[in-house]
Design an enzyme around this catalytic site. Sequence first.
Site, mmCIF file in Angstrom:
data_model
loop_
_atom_site.group_PDB
_atom_site.id
_atom_site.type_symbol
_atom_site.label_atom_id
_atom_site.label_comp_id
_atom_site.label_asym_id
_atom_site.label_seq_id
_atom_site.Cartn_x
_atom_site.Cartn_y
_atom_site.Cartn_z
ATOM 1 N N ARG A 60 0.814 -1.233 0.000
ATOM 2 C CA ARG A 60 0.000 0.000 0.000
ATOM 3 C C ARG A 60 0.839 1.271 0.000
ATOM 4 O O ARG A 60 0.419 2.311 0.532
ATOM 5 C CB ARG A 60 -0.973 0.017 1.169
ATOM 6 C CG ARG A 60 -1.981 -1.116 1.118
ATOM 7 C CD ARG A 60 -3.151 -0.882 2.049
ATOM 8 N NE ARG A 60 -3.967 -2.079 2.109
ATOM 9 C CZ ARG A 60 -3.803 -3.070 2.988
ATOM 10 N NH1 ARG A 60 -2.866 -2.968 3.903
ATOM 11 N NH2 ARG A 60 -4.580 -4.127 2.957
ATOM 12 N N LYS A 119 1.598 11.627 -11.181
ATOM 13 C CA LYS A 119 0.735 10.722 -11.951
ATOM 14 C C LYS A 119 1.521 9.482 -12.336
ATOM 15 O O LYS A 119 2.604 9.570 -12.920
ATOM 16 C CB LYS A 119 0.245 11.408 -13.225
ATOM 17 C CG LYS A 119 -0.919 12.340 -13.002
ATOM 18 C CD LYS A 119 -1.516 12.706 -14.356
ATOM 19 C CE LYS A 119 -2.686 13.656 -14.222
ATOM 20 N NZ LYS A 119 -3.241 14.012 -15.536
ATOM 21 N N GLU A 173 7.197 19.439 -24.777
ATOM 22 C CA GLU A 173 6.553 19.563 -23.458
ATOM 23 C C GLU A 173 7.171 20.714 -22.656
ATOM 24 O O GLU A 173 6.496 21.348 -21.843
ATOM 25 C CB GLU A 173 6.684 18.256 -22.665
ATOM 26 C CG GLU A 173 5.875 17.094 -23.225
ATOM 27 C CD GLU A 173 4.433 17.032 -22.699
ATOM 28 O OE1 GLU A 173 3.984 17.943 -21.976
ATOM 29 O OE2 GLU A 173 3.742 16.056 -23.046
ATOM 30 N N LYS A 177 5.330 23.445 -13.725
ATOM 31 C CA LYS A 177 4.434 22.311 -13.486
ATOM 32 C C LYS A 177 4.151 22.165 -11.991
ATOM 33 O O LYS A 177 3.010 21.892 -11.592
ATOM 34 C CB LYS A 177 5.032 21.021 -14.044
ATOM 35 C CG LYS A 177 4.100 19.836 -13.797
ATOM 36 C CD LYS A 177 4.298 18.675 -14.715
ATOM 37 C CE LYS A 177 3.185 17.646 -14.470
ATOM 38 N NZ LYS A 177 3.335 16.451 -15.277
ATOM 39 N N GLU A 191 -6.147 16.913 -9.995
ATOM 40 C CA GLU A 191 -6.760 17.252 -11.278
ATOM 41 C C GLU A 191 -8.267 17.391 -11.197
ATOM 42 O O GLU A 191 -9.005 16.706 -11.896
ATOM 43 C CB GLU A 191 -6.382 16.221 -12.359
ATOM 44 C CG GLU A 191 -6.701 16.752 -13.751
ATOM 45 C CD GLU A 191 -6.057 15.920 -14.864
ATOM 46 O OE1 GLU A 191 -5.428 14.904 -14.580
ATOM 47 O OE2 GLU A 191 -6.206 16.340 -16.014
ATOM 48 N N ARG A 243 -5.319 21.823 -13.069
ATOM 49 C CA ARG A 243 -4.275 20.918 -13.555
ATOM 50 C C ARG A 243 -4.541 20.489 -15.005
ATOM 51 O O ARG A 243 -3.614 20.137 -15.731
ATOM 52 C CB ARG A 243 -4.172 19.693 -12.643
ATOM 53 C CG ARG A 243 -3.047 18.782 -13.029
ATOM 54 C CD ARG A 243 -2.656 17.823 -11.922
ATOM 55 N NE ARG A 243 -1.645 16.906 -12.421
ATOM 56 C CZ ARG A 243 -0.911 16.110 -11.663
ATOM 57 N NH1 ARG A 243 -1.086 16.127 -10.355
ATOM 58 N NH2 ARG A 243 -0.026 15.307 -12.190
ATOM 59 N N ASN A 303 -2.823 19.725 -20.019
ATOM 60 C CA ASN A 303 -3.201 18.946 -21.198
ATOM 61 C C ASN A 303 -3.192 19.776 -22.483
ATOM 62 O O ASN A 303 -3.626 19.281 -23.535
ATOM 63 C CB ASN A 303 -4.584 18.330 -20.998
ATOM 64 C CG ASN A 303 -4.566 17.279 -19.916
ATOM 65 O OD1 ASN A 303 -3.606 16.526 -19.798
ATOM 66 N ND2 ASN A 303 -5.618 17.230 -19.115
ATOM 67 N N HIS A 356 -2.742 18.146 -25.773
ATOM 68 C CA HIS A 356 -2.845 16.697 -25.579
ATOM 69 C C HIS A 356 -4.118 16.095 -26.156
ATOM 70 O O HIS A 356 -4.138 14.909 -26.465
ATOM 71 C CB HIS A 356 -2.727 16.350 -24.087
ATOM 72 C CG HIS A 356 -1.306 16.387 -23.598
ATOM 73 N ND1 HIS A 356 -0.554 17.540 -23.621
ATOM 74 C CD2 HIS A 356 -0.477 15.424 -23.115
ATOM 75 C CE1 HIS A 356 0.662 17.280 -23.135
ATOM 76 N NE2 HIS A 356 0.735 16.013 -22.832
ATOM 77 N N HIS A 358 -3.231 13.248 -28.438
ATOM 78 C CA HIS A 358 -3.618 11.863 -28.171
ATOM 79 C C HIS A 358 -4.395 11.267 -29.340
ATOM 80 O O HIS A 358 -4.222 10.101 -29.685
ATOM 81 C CB HIS A 358 -4.469 11.774 -26.907
ATOM 82 C CG HIS A 358 -3.680 11.858 -25.639
ATOM 83 N ND1 HIS A 358 -4.258 12.122 -24.414
ATOM 84 C CD2 HIS A 358 -2.347 11.701 -25.396
ATOM 85 C CE1 HIS A 358 -3.323 12.142 -23.482
ATOM 86 N NE2 HIS A 358 -2.160 11.883 -24.051
ATOM 87 N N HIS A 395 5.038 10.652 -28.613
ATOM 88 C CA HIS A 395 4.123 11.459 -27.807
ATOM 89 C C HIS A 395 4.418 12.965 -27.897
ATOM 90 O O HIS A 395 3.521 13.773 -28.159
ATOM 91 C CB HIS A 395 4.159 10.993 -26.349
ATOM 92 C CG HIS A 395 3.346 11.833 -25.419
ATOM 93 N ND1 HIS A 395 1.966 11.840 -25.459
ATOM 94 C CD2 HIS A 395 3.698 12.718 -24.451
ATOM 95 C CE1 HIS A 395 1.513 12.689 -24.538
ATOM 96 N NE2 HIS A 395 2.536 13.223 -23.922
#
Lengths: 376, 376
Positions: free
Chosen positions: A126, A148, A190, A231, A241, A245, A249, A252, A256, A271
Amino acid sequence: MSHTEPVKVEVGLGDRAYDILIGPGLLSSAGTEIADRLPGTRAAIVTDENVAAAHLETLKAGLEKGGIQAAVITLRAGEKTKSFAHLEEVVDSVLAAKLERRDVVIALGGGVIGDLAGFAAGIVRRGMNFVQVPTSLLAQVDSSVGGKTGINSARGKNLVGVFNQPKLVLADTGVLDTLPIREFRAGYAELAKYGLIDRPGFFAWLEENWQKVFAGGQERTEAIADACRAKADVVARDEFETGDRALLNLGHTFGHALEAATNYDGARLVHGEGVAIGMALAHRFSARLNLASPDDAERVEAHLRAVGLPWRMADISGELPDAEALLGFITQDKKVSRGALTFILTRGVGQAFIAKDVPPSEVLSFLKACHPDGSR
Amino acid sequence: MSHTEPVKVEVGLGDRAYDILIGPGLLSSAGTEIADRLPGTRAAIVTDENVAAAHLETLKAGLEKGGIQAAVITLRAGEKTKSFAHLEEVVDSVLAAKLERRDVVIALGGGVIGDLAGFAAGIVRRGMNFVQVPTSLLAQVDSSVGGKTGINSARGKNLVGVFNQPKLVLADTGVLDTLPIREFRAGYAELAKYGLIDRPGFFAWLEENWQKVFAGGQERTEAIADACRAKADVVARDEFETGDRALLNLGHTFGHALEAATNYDGARLVHGEGVAIGMALAHRFSARLNLASPDDAERVEAHLRAVGLPWRMADISGELPDAEALLGFITQDKKVSRGALTFILTRGVGQAFIAKDVPPSEVLSFLKACHPDGSR
């Protein structure tokens, strides 16, 4: 330029706060940096075959200087590694090494390794300690900041994971010299993104100084530190998010969709390249919606072109699906909420904002207008 | 006794705070309770075949009263369901139902379902909403409070998971009437544990009133509420188990070893029974170490005996491994830290404490002394 001390960026997340150290040679001092923060820890390094060949021995020697013994888990390189099967493999290997909660999982690699190892560290017992040693520019400015982690599902990328903040990030800017130029450029997209979101001064500085960032030296370190600070600011405001946040994106949603439309074939589009085209499209789309000046879209396109990044759909080799199909990839994207389309749009360089309820019909006609086969 | 309003226990965890509602008939009002807290939510129910047969239609009807449509994911009953393979299955089913982060995964079942569904909810899209509807006494007093979720690994139980607090727990005390008496008793052991840890008054009340708790009615509701309050207090002090929360493991170190020693064969020993014997052993061991009076150990043993629970190793059917092998199971337990043995010991009823550095030799000689084959 001589500079031996790394730059430190503090990510202010209360009891989950941590430091990002940025500079050359950090692999070699990893042991003391980690032992200072996690005395008595043991470690498991998670890496991929390519990164291991280039940097594993340096990191292991660096860890030993701090008295840290490490088990090593080496995976195949590539996005396919972000799967349930490999997650289970890493989890089992960490347990087999008999590590405890206060021991540390070290991710040595790019975004794939960071996402997978961070997820594994977040669920073994955990939650174990976790340190990121990002070896790509993309990972140093993006995936190593913000916590993330995750894997892909058959139903989409990054759909399974946890928020798991590292205890420390060691961004060794020296290792970036071993990157293929195309990969460095993709990471640069980025980096430039943080200027486009809310730091127009940073974007203007990059327009002037991008060659020095590519060349290495103090400008590279400063640019990475600025991106990490940018960031970290956003993440500190909205760790999970639920609001701002989403600005991260920028580029993105289109990006994507293009990655999906090219079957995630890295030979055609990686990417960061998808993000580059996506950012250019987001600015162009904002201009079309009369939110921003076309001059800003042109300025963004010009900079991406200058550094050698793709900036329009026509820069992708091979055929693309038609505009309807591209819209389909967008509506499948996880950032769709309650059926409405959410985009990050902009009022100009450094003025991005979250636009909810963008009409799909507008997106479709825009995609048709800028599709390379649009005239057919 | 007439009592229509459920008892509410608030778990004070700041921005992760949530309510536990306890009382009869809560399955039928689940829809309004959930819709009040999560307006507009859609749902996926995760359950097992046995629980589905008894309670799924009631819950679905209850959800519909609140306007909540639910997908249903039904798994096979049993501890084997807490595996990576079933985790992936649940995750994939939740994604297939096109649920979003603000939608809810509802765990309808005992501890196995709660642990698995809670883990899945914690990792789908890096964390969805999660509601527990525990249907066993064990789950109502223990696994539904505190946010521990997870699966088993080949290397041990509950070694993989996340801390994931639910948004709401609905403990319907009426469903407990459908439990086999042996399972109710096993859950009662965890309930009595809260008296033994730090609530001597609660333990004394149980000695007087346990028959009413078994019979149902307001005493059952109150006993469950007291146990939930006790656990919530500990969890609020130490959500991530860095300190006091370890007190909740009273009886579990011996208990887990006995479960492992019987190959997790529920026909011989279920978890709550292992905890019952483990609590009796923890008191007897504390007396042997001159930490507590033998009278307290006798009192604990007498109460467990009175309610029909096993309280000594000799109560387990079939042969047990010898004392050395039992010690081996203990040292493999995840609560071993840096090689030292940590036990929850006691100075008497309601006076448990965390004892670090318990000498393995003392444990071994104690296990020999109370082993049913000790005379051989």
